[in-house]
Design an enzyme around this catalytic site. Sequence first.
Site, short mmCIF file in Angstrom:
data_model
loop_
_atom_site.label_atom_id
_atom_site.label_comp_id
_atom_site.label_asym_id
_atom_site.label_seq_id
_atom_site.Cartn_x
_atom_site.Cartn_y
_atom_site.Cartn_z
N HIS A 1 0.82 -1.22 0.00
CA HIS A 1 0.00 0.00 0.00
C HIS A 1 0.85 1.27 0.00
O HIS A 1 0.49 2.25 -0.64
CB HIS A 1 -0.93 0.00 1.22
CG HIS A 1 -2.14 -0.84 1.00
ND1 HIS A 1 -2.91 -1.32 2.03
CD2 HIS A 1 -2.72 -1.28 -0.12
CE1 HIS A 1 -3.90 -2.02 1.53
NE2 HIS A 1 -3.80 -2.02 0.24
N ARG B 1 -10.96 -6.19 -14.56
CA ARG B 1 -10.74 -7.50 -13.93
C ARG B 1 -11.70 -7.61 -12.74
O ARG B 1 -11.37 -7.18 -11.64
CB ARG B 1 -9.31 -7.63 -13.43
CG ARG B 1 -8.24 -7.74 -14.52
CD ARG B 1 -6.87 -7.88 -13.88
NE ARG B 1 -5.87 -8.42 -14.77
CZ ARG B 1 -4.95 -7.68 -15.40
NH1 ARG B 1 -4.91 -6.37 -15.23
NH2 ARG B 1 -4.05 -8.26 -16.18
N GLU C 1 -6.17 -16.28 -24.86
CA GLU C 1 -5.01 -16.34 -23.97
C GLU C 1 -4.53 -17.76 -23.73
O GLU C 1 -3.71 -18.01 -22.86
CB GLU C 1 -5.32 -15.63 -22.65
CG GLU C 1 -6.57 -16.11 -21.94
CD GLU C 1 -6.85 -15.36 -20.63
OE1 GLU C 1 -5.97 -14.66 -20.12
OE2 GLU C 1 -7.98 -15.50 -20.13
N ASP D 1 -1.15 -14.60 -20.06
CA ASP D 1 -1.42 -16.03 -20.06
C ASP D 1 -1.00 -16.70 -21.37
O ASP D 1 -0.52 -17.82 -21.37
CB ASP D 1 -2.91 -16.29 -19.79
CG ASP D 1 -3.21 -16.29 -18.31
OD1 ASP D 1 -2.42 -16.88 -17.54
OD2 ASP D 1 -4.21 -15.68 -17.89
N ARG E 1 3.82 -18.38 -15.09
CA ARG E 1 4.16 -16.96 -15.16
C ARG E 1 4.73 -16.40 -13.86
O ARG E 1 5.30 -15.32 -13.84
CB ARG E 1 2.96 -16.14 -15.64
CG ARG E 1 1.76 -16.16 -14.73
CD ARG E 1 0.51 -15.68 -15.47
NE ARG E 1 0.10 -14.34 -15.08
CZ ARG E 1 -1.05 -13.78 -15.44
NH1 ARG E 1 -1.88 -14.43 -16.24
NH2 ARG E 1 -1.37 -12.58 -15.05
N CYS F 1 -4.92 -6.94 -23.97
CA CYS F 1 -4.97 -6.36 -22.63
C CYS F 1 -3.90 -6.93 -21.71
O CYS F 1 -3.85 -6.63 -20.54
CB CYS F 1 -6.36 -6.55 -22.02
SG CYS F 1 -6.88 -8.27 -21.96
C1 PEP Z 1 -3.60 -11.84 -19.52
O1 PEP Z 1 -3.59 -13.05 -19.25
O2 PEP Z 1 -2.85 -11.32 -20.37
C2 PEP Z 1 -4.54 -10.94 -18.83
C3 PEP Z 1 -4.69 -9.69 -19.21
O3 PEP Z 1 -5.25 -11.42 -17.79
P1 PEP Z 1 -4.67 -11.70 -16.30
O4 PEP Z 1 -3.31 -11.04 -16.24
O5 PEP Z 1 -5.67 -11.10 -15.40
O6 PEP Z 1 -4.64 -13.18 -16.28
MG MG Z 2 -5.25 -13.94 -18.22
#
Ligand code: PEP
Ligand code: MG
Length: 570
Positions: free
Chosen positions: A187, A294, A430, A454, A464, A501
């Site tokens: 924070h 999200r 993804e 993803d 990841r 995204c």
């Molecule tokens: C992604 O997987 O690129 C994505 C935008 O979703 P998240 O990072 O929330 O899995």
């Molecule tokens: Mg994702």
Amino acid sequence: MYKGTSASAGIGIGTAVIVEEAELVIERREIADADAEIQRFKGALERTIADTERMAQDLATRVGEKEAEIMQGHMMLLSDPMLTGEIENAVRNEKVNSEIAIENVCNMYADMFASMGDELMQQRATDMRDIKTRMQKTLMGIQSVDIAALAPGSVLVAKDLTPSMTAGINPANVVGIVTELGGRTSHSAILARALEIPAVVAVTGFLSGVRDGDEVVLDGSSGDVYVNPDEETKKLFTGRQSQFMEEKKELEKYIGRPSVTKDGVRVEIVANIGKPEDVEKVLQYDGEGIGLFRTEFLFMDREAMPTEDEQFEAYKKVAEAMDGKPVIIRTLDIGGDKEIPYMGLEKDENPFLGYRAIRFCLDRKEDIYKPQLRALLRASAYGNIRIMVPLVTCIEEYRQARALVEELKGELDSKGIPYKRDIQVGIMVETAAASLIADIFAKEADFFSIGTNDLTQYTMAVDRGNKKVSYLYSTFNPAVLRSIKHIISCAREAGIMVGMCGEAASDPLMVPLLLAFGLNEFSMSASAIPRIRKLVTEYSVAELQAVADKAMSFATAAEIEQYMKEFLGC
Ligand code: PEP
Ligand code: MG
């Protein structure tokens, strides 16, 4: 030189002020009158709540609603009858003073949160320790260090900064922050970014190498920190500081400008958000819409699921604030690295390959998916909402989600509840499977958004979050780039919108390639928008074709990245 984690960009040059909270000595005392001691506790509690409320209001007016939420979180903890009840019980049953009762009960909760391992819970533990100390100090009549009174040009140095300490900072006087503990998403780091103060956290051993009054230079982007630097280093960083300020000013010019390439290709530069309050920053940085909301963040950090009405209010708020601009809302994506304790999910052996996102939602239609879809449909009457389905791997998943949307439309019709009749339902591409059959999806889905975070993980078979194999985790890998190119061309052939995204959408080295591939929409954290818009306006898609062809001719991620660095001159 010290090295830490970059928490807030910018160069800070100033005088070290070490802020060490005096170690509180909490002594155990036997008390004779439990009722009187409980009254004493209640009085201190009330004063602490009032102080916290004042800090929240101050933050809301000085910084923003979102930042004030951190203090509101403290108020929630302080007003939790379970917590205060346990403290009172400890006073009564053990016949001890309030300070020690607070110590034991709050530590028990803080340790429990900390042991859960996830970052959100770690933050809760920090918050719990913060309110503990504040209640104890109020009881003992000890004043906290007055951070608001620091002299101009101060670099604040501390073991760790509690949110309540950070909240008191006057950005006109504090030119930098360095802490030994903390992380990028703590924070205090979030607050430093909101206050736009350069900050480096997690600098191991820093307190033993710095004294009050030393000169400190810190680079909030690289995480480098120098104590009493030589003239040459100081000159270098003074130069970088002016460059940073100039760049910032220059980028501000791109707020309010269209996102059009030199040869007239218009793209959309939109934002990723997690909470309705994030919209404030999106408007500030001139986002052309929301490319990813999200929604799991609405479900996190609470004791029970948000109701359909609560969700409706949150989605409606975003749709209204964006005033007709596209708002892509992703249906719940939990599982994987995002846990929600009250959902009672069993631990999967391979969480990223297991019971996650659409798989979970289709299994929990009645209690979870339908209320969310219904809330989304109802909110769509108030703006340009589009629904996005995450983690699809086969067309049946999309069809089932879409069929649910149609079923719920019928339900709303029969009740005369309004919604956007032609609401779009798209997918996140993804997974490797969705990419390979992107042509099939493009015939049915209304739009695509490529989730490179993803997609990289599932294409490269690399977790990841696993540091040991992170060298493989690169979106520049030719396998991932081919996949991205293929997805975009399938969407364009079918005439549907294709966005991105994942983090790659705001990587300057990636943007020229994505423009050449024909990406329509780039979604990123709001503050990145001006920088990427500037980049878009500097190229023509036609000239980038040759660059992309050349990039795609290399065999390794390193070669492609190097080539793009040379192309961009960095
Ligand atoms: C992604 O997987 O690129 C994505 C935008 O979703 P998240 O990072 O929330 O899995
Ligand atoms: Mg994702």
